[in-house]
Enzyme design. Structure first.
Site, PDB file in Angstrom:
ATOM      1  N   GLU A 146       9.429  -3.671  12.897  1.00  0.00           N
ATOM      2  CA  GLU A 146       9.283  -2.642  11.876  1.00  0.00           C
ATOM      3  C   GLU A 146       7.978  -1.897  12.157  1.00  0.00           C
ATOM      4  O   GLU A 146       6.884  -2.419  11.925  1.00  0.00           O
ATOM      5  CB  GLU A 146       9.256  -3.252  10.469  1.00  0.00           C
ATOM      6  CG  GLU A 146       9.163  -2.200   9.379  1.00  0.00           C
ATOM      7  CD  GLU A 146       9.050  -2.788   7.984  1.00  0.00           C
ATOM      8  OE1 GLU A 146       9.512  -2.138   7.028  1.00  0.00           O
ATOM      9  OE2 GLU A 146       8.480  -3.887   7.843  1.00  0.00           O
ATOM     10  N   PHE A 152       0.809  -1.218   0.000  1.00  0.00           N
ATOM     11  CA  PHE A 152       0.000   0.000   0.000  1.00  0.00           C
ATOM     12  C   PHE A 152       0.842   1.267   0.000  1.00  0.00           C
ATOM     13  O   PHE A 152       0.369   2.330  -0.400  1.00  0.00           O
ATOM     14  CB  PHE A 152      -0.931   0.025   1.220  1.00  0.00           C
ATOM     15  CG  PHE A 152      -0.239   0.263   2.539  1.00  0.00           C
ATOM     16  CD1 PHE A 152       0.090   1.551   2.962  1.00  0.00           C
ATOM     17  CD2 PHE A 152       0.086  -0.794   3.382  1.00  0.00           C
ATOM     18  CE1 PHE A 152       0.731   1.772   4.165  1.00  0.00           C
ATOM     19  CE2 PHE A 152       0.724  -0.586   4.590  1.00  0.00           C
ATOM     20  CZ  PHE A 152       1.047   0.705   4.989  1.00  0.00           C
ATOM     21  N   CYS A 159       9.739   1.289   3.291  1.00  0.00           N
ATOM     22  CA  CYS A 159      10.708   0.283   3.732  1.00  0.00           C
ATOM     23  C   CYS A 159      12.114   0.837   3.789  1.00  0.00           C
ATOM     24  O   CYS A 159      12.994   0.222   4.377  1.00  0.00           O
ATOM     25  CB  CYS A 159      10.648  -0.946   2.826  1.00  0.00           C
ATOM     26  SG  CYS A 159      11.216  -0.653   1.140  1.00  0.00           S
ATOM     27  N   SER A 176       5.858  -6.942   3.937  1.00  0.00           N
ATOM     28  CA  SER A 176       6.455  -7.255   5.226  1.00  0.00           C
ATOM     29  C   SER A 176       7.230  -8.566   5.163  1.00  0.00           C
ATOM     30  O   SER A 176       7.001  -9.414   4.295  1.00  0.00           O
ATOM     31  CB  SER A 176       5.362  -7.356   6.297  1.00  0.00           C
ATOM     32  OG  SER A 176       4.555  -8.505   6.059  1.00  0.00           O
ATOM     33  N   GLU A 221      -5.196  -3.766  -1.713  1.00  0.00           N
ATOM     34  CA  GLU A 221      -6.618  -3.418  -1.742  1.00  0.00           C
ATOM     35  C   GLU A 221      -6.919  -2.154  -0.943  1.00  0.00           C
ATOM     36  O   GLU A 221      -8.044  -1.640  -0.981  1.00  0.00           O
ATOM     37  CB  GLU A 221      -7.457  -4.589  -1.212  1.00  0.00           C
ATOM     38  CG  GLU A 221      -7.272  -4.933   0.247  1.00  0.00           C
ATOM     39  CD  GLU A 221      -6.076  -5.848   0.515  1.00  0.00           C
ATOM     40  OE1 GLU A 221      -6.053  -6.464   1.600  1.00  0.00           O
ATOM     41  OE2 GLU A 221      -5.181  -5.941  -0.349  1.00  0.00           O
ATOM     42  N   LYS A 270      -1.338  -7.666  -8.716  1.00  0.00           N
ATOM     43  CA  LYS A 270      -2.274  -7.674  -7.591  1.00  0.00           C
ATOM     44  C   LYS A 270      -1.823  -6.575  -6.622  1.00  0.00           C
ATOM     45  O   LYS A 270      -0.976  -6.786  -5.770  1.00  0.00           O
ATOM     46  CB  LYS A 270      -2.262  -9.042  -6.892  1.00  0.00           C
ATOM     47  CG  LYS A 270      -3.578  -9.406  -6.171  1.00  0.00           C
ATOM     48  CD  LYS A 270      -4.027  -8.418  -5.104  1.00  0.00           C
ATOM     49  CE  LYS A 270      -3.193  -8.532  -3.839  1.00  0.00           C
ATOM     50  NZ  LYS A 270      -3.718  -7.590  -2.755  1.00  0.00           N
TER      51      LYS A 270
END
Length: 499
Positions: A382, A149, A281, A226, A176, A173
């Site tokens: 994280e 995201f 990240c 992740s 969402e 993909k």
């Protein structure tokens, strides 16, 4: 309410599963959109469209592919404000940050435009009498990308432009949580002349992910997210015989030596820790201060952090926007509220922050934690939010040992005026990307992005040369053509002679 549907076979395809996910405006907390979540049958349809398109795209000329990509690059450039607006509306980051995301994605489109040189093979002539050996690279087929995201345009553009330039077809993909940017990227590709089915966008949750990981017609999977999910992606897809590059999480450190320019280091720490609300990240989430400079460095970071303007992403005055969801905001806040009990000094507490007129937004302020221990949750996990931990070390060696003990190895930085120390650091630190007086060492497009240890699963980094190699496979051809003047040589069961 607006509905985001799939893009399959060159057109919008309405979801048929009956399942939808909410998409919120992070600045207001209001649900503005719903996104169709794919069923297994819709996964099959997207892969089938890509497989059908591969029959012709995979054998198309490099000239034809790059012509499309050049037109695509021009359309993306012309529509970058529109793409950025969608990112701001669904992710929450400020518009200037969203524009920067689009610009970094465009770098990879530009790399893909020059794919002709990247795909050149090798030829050795006369390795034996009238024998030539050549090495070539060929596309894989249908490949898939599963993206996070936090960069809904940039990370997809790190994947599919190179993949399709190499002759593959692609099923994307996206997250969402902010799906609209991916659809616009696909629509612009179609406008640029990309044939139907070469790029497909499939929205969904774990059903869609597992469908792609297990689908027999998907040859390779790219992932950014992740570490736990990256490990799952790598394990599952590899078990199904797929090529996988799965980029995981990070706990990026910045080592500040006593000789560093503290103003530059403080500026860099604030930018790298709190930019994009810490939801990246490559964020610096841990500063390791060496020697006696720690207190002064923390003071300068605090002074700068307190001046950051937080507000809606579409407000030009805002420097930082909200977090993606209320649940994520609450999780980030829990690390700050629990930090003192685990021994940290809470220099800045951003929990409980609100913006007037937008009280229901997913707001959190900037937090700064000092004297953080390596066994505290705020250090080990994280956090993926605007929380900066400061740790102390007496020497360079102690600082590097602390950093190398982390299970993550994504990106890192050192701030120093000492060239010798910087050279030692870049060789001794266990991370895939290193910055020397550069806080966010994201490589340019023609170098590859990726970490070490629990920050990467698979052998290939993303984009650059590694990206080209990931989306192609090598083939070696050995050729002998008999001289027309020679008589037939008969059958020889031995190894071919090399001299």
């Amino acid at each position: 309410m607006k509905t985001v549907n799939h893009w399959i076979g060159g057109k919008t395809v309405e979801g048929t599963s009956g399942n939808y996910g909410p998409v919120t405006d992070p600045a207001t907390g209001a649900v503005t959109t719903q996104v169709a979540l794919a069923s297994p049958e819709e996964v099959d349809a997207a892969v089938a469209a890509a497989k059908d398109a591969y029959a012709t795209w995979g054998t198309s000329s490099l000239a034809a592919r790059t012509a499309v990509l050049f037109r695509y690059r021009a359309l993306l450039d012309a529509r970058r404000d529109d793409i950025a607006a969608l990112i701001t509306a669904e992710h929450g980051k400020v518009h200037s940050d969203a524009l920067g995301e689009v610009a970094r994605g465009l770098e990879i489109v530009e790399l893909a435009c020059g794919i002709t040189t990247q795909l050149k093979g090798e030829l050795s002539t006369q390795v034996s009498s009238r024998v030539d050996v050549s090495s070539i690279r060929q596309s894989l087929g249908v490949v898939a990308g599963i993206t996070p995201f936090n960069f809904p345009a940039m990370v997809p553009m790190w994947m599919f432009p190179l993949a399709i330039a190499c002759g593959n077809t692609f099923v994307l993909k996206p997250s969402e949580k902010d799906p609209s940017a991916a659809n616009l990227l696909a629509e612009l590709a179609a406008e640029a002349g990309l044939p139907d089915g070469v790029l497909n966008v499939l929205h969904g949750d774990k059903v869609a992910v597992d469908g792609l990981l297990n689908h027999p017609d998907v040859a390779a999977v790219s992932f950014v997210g992740s570490t736990p999910i990256a490990r799952y992606i790598h394990t599952t897809a590899s078990a199904n015989g797929k090529r996988v590059q799965a980029l995981g999480g990070a706990k990026n450190h910045m080592l500040v030596l006593p000789d560093a320019d503290l103003d530059a280091a403080a500026d860099a720490a604030v930018s790298a820790a709190y930019g994009s609300a810490g939801e990246r990240c490559m964020a610096i989430s841990a500063v390791v201060a060496v020697g006696a400079i720690g207190d002064e460095l923390v003071t300068r970071i605090k002074e700068r952090a307190e001046k950051i303007k937080i507000g809606p992403g579409n407000d030009p005055a805002s420097e930082m926007g909200p977090l993606i969801t209320a649940a994520h905001r609450d999780k980030v806040a829990s690390y700050v509220t629990g930090a003192a009990a685990q021994g940290a000094d809470v220099v800045l507490d951003g929990t409980g922050y609100t913006v007037e007129g937008f009280e229901d937004g997913h707001w959190i302020g900037l937090s700064l934690l000092d004297h953080v221990s390596t066994d505290s949750d705020a250090y080990k996990d994280e956090i993926f939010g605007p929380v900066l931990c400061v740790l102390r070390a007496e020497t360079y060696e102690e600082g590097v040992a602390l950093m190398n003990a982390s299970p993550f190895g994504n990106g890192t930085a050192i701030f120093t005026r000492d060239g010798g120390a910087a050279r030692r650091f870049q060789l001794e630190i266990e991370a895939g990307m290193v910055g020397v007086n550069v806080p966010i060492p994201v490589p340019v497009g023609y170098h590859s992005f990726g970490g070490w240890k629990d920050s990467l699963f698979g052998d290939h980094h993303i984009y650059g040369n590694d990206g080209v190699h990931f989306y192609t496979r090598g083939k070696v051809v050995t050729t002998r053509w008999p001289d027309p003047a020679d008589a037939p040589a008969g059958v020889d069961l031995g190894f071919p002679r090399n001299h």
